[in-house]
Design a protein around this motif. Sequence first.
Motif, PDB file in Angstrom:
ATOM      1  N   ARG A   1      57.564  45.057  28.176  1.00  8.36           N
ATOM      2  CA  ARG A   1      58.933  44.574  28.013  1.00  8.36           C
ATOM      3  C   ARG A   1      59.718  44.717  29.312  1.00  8.36           C
ATOM      4  O   ARG A   1      60.483  43.825  29.705  1.00  8.36           O
ATOM      5  N   THR A   2      59.537  45.826  29.991  1.00  7.01           N
ATOM      6  CA  THR A   2      60.229  46.049  31.257  1.00  7.01           C
ATOM      7  C   THR A   2      59.809  45.020  32.285  1.00  7.01           C
ATOM      8  O   THR A   2      60.637  44.422  32.988  1.00  7.01           O
ATOM      9  N   ARG A   3      58.483  44.783  32.395  1.00 10.09           N
ATOM     10  CA  ARG A   3      57.982  43.804  33.351  1.00 10.09           C
ATOM     11  C   ARG A   3      58.483  42.395  33.007  1.00 10.09           C
ATOM     12  O   ARG A   3      58.835  41.609  33.893  1.00 10.09           O
ATOM     13  N   LEU A   4      58.487  42.095  31.727  1.00 16.62           N
ATOM     14  CA  LEU A   4      58.883  40.765  31.290  1.00 16.62           C
ATOM     15  C   LEU A   4      60.369  40.522  31.537  1.00 16.62           C
ATOM     16  O   LEU A   4      60.786  39.450  31.982  1.00 16.62           O
ATOM     17  N   THR A   5      61.177  41.533  31.243  1.00 14.02           N
ATOM     18  CA  THR A   5      62.606  41.417  31.504  1.00 14.02           C
ATOM     19  C   THR A   5      62.857  41.176  32.982  1.00 14.02           C
ATOM     20  O   THR A   5      63.666  40.322  33.370  1.00 14.02           O
ATOM     21  N   ALA A   6      62.146  41.921  33.823  1.00 16.25           N
ATOM     22  CA  ALA A   6      62.275  41.745  35.273  1.00 16.25           C
ATOM     23  C   ALA A   6      61.848  40.342  35.680  1.00 16.25           C
ATOM     24  O   ALA A   6      62.486  39.702  36.528  1.00 16.25           O
ATOM     25  N   ALA A   7      60.762  39.845  35.065  1.00 18.43           N
ATOM     26  CA  ALA A   7      60.269  38.509  35.403  1.00 18.43           C
ATOM     27  C   ALA A   7      61.283  37.439  35.010  1.00 18.43           C
ATOM     28  O   ALA A   7      61.535  36.494  35.764  1.00 18.43           O
ATOM     29  N   LEU A   8      61.864  37.561  33.837  1.00 16.18           N
ATOM     30  CA  LEU A   8      62.871  36.598  33.392  1.00 16.18           C
ATOM     31  C   LEU A   8      64.072  36.596  34.338  1.00 16.18           C
ATOM     32  O   LEU A   8      64.618  35.544  34.664  1.00 16.18           O
ATOM     33  N   ASN A   9      64.468  37.775  34.775  1.00 21.86           N
ATOM     34  CA  ASN A   9      65.643  37.882  35.633  1.00 21.86           C
ATOM     35  C   ASN A   9      65.392  37.375  37.049  1.00 21.86           C
ATOM     36  O   ASN A   9      66.343  37.121  37.792  1.00 21.86           O
ATOM     37  N   THR A  10      64.114  37.252  37.432  1.00 22.64           N
ATOM     38  CA  THR A  10      63.819  36.737  38.772  1.00 22.64           C
ATOM     39  C   THR A  10      63.593  35.226  38.771  1.00 22.64           C
ATOM     40  O   THR A  10      63.523  34.618  39.840  1.00 22.64           O
ATOM     41  N   LEU A  11      63.483  34.634  37.603  1.00 22.64           N
ATOM     42  CA  LEU A  11      63.373  33.176  37.541  1.00 22.64           C
ATOM     43  C   LEU A  11      64.672  32.542  38.042  1.00 22.64           C
ATOM     44  O   LEU A  11      65.750  33.111  37.875  1.00 22.64           O
ATOM     45  N   PRO A  12      64.592  31.372  38.637  1.00 22.79           N
ATOM     46  CA  PRO A  12      65.823  30.637  38.952  1.00 22.79           C
ATOM     47  C   PRO A  12      66.649  30.483  37.674  1.00 22.79           C
ATOM     48  O   PRO A  12      66.093  30.316  36.582  1.00 22.79           O
TER      49      PRO A  12
END
Length: 204
Positions: free
Chosen positions: A140-151
């Motif tokens: 969940r932490t990794r995924l949240t970070a990934a979503l927040n780094t998307l344009p």
Amino acid sequence: MTSAVLKFGEARTSSAVGTYRRIVSERPANERELVLAAQGGRREAFSELVRMHERRAYAVARAIVANHEDAEDAVQDAFLHAYRALDRFLPDQAFGAWLHRIVANAALDITRRRKVRDTDELPETVASPFRDPAEGDELRTRLTAALNTLPERQRAVIVLHDVEGFKHSEIGKILNIPEGTARSDLHYARTQLRGVLGEVRREL
């Protein structure tokens, strides 16, 4: 005496029913009637429109901005703008689609004004469609970070489509982009998230 009381009671009952029917008949029966009533100055009609659309309006804003507070601000700004612009709205249009475009614009304005800021975690409703319970908080932490780094546009597209269930055409109208762009943004965002999921699984 008893007969007179009964007749009085029947008269009162008949009057009450008539009043109730009149009140019910005056209530807007659907969204279009609510819009027309609000345009006619009935604030309670606009309040009902707010209640009908506030959850999805928040979802649209939250898909674009980085945190809950900004999403709430965007929704408030959007409803205020919609109220002020209500006289220019054509009642035969879909009020929800019109409102969602206003919400998206308000959210994008906030994002542009606050490029550098702290972000909080996405709400459970946003994270859950991508979450494998067996993998716990790390995923969940990794995924949240990934979503927040998307344009921001691609992040908005994937949340609006995969979480909130908007169609490609609806997302295109909300974000003011071609439907084909919404499709390609969704594909790109999903590819990025699959990469995150694969990396975490390999590490577990």
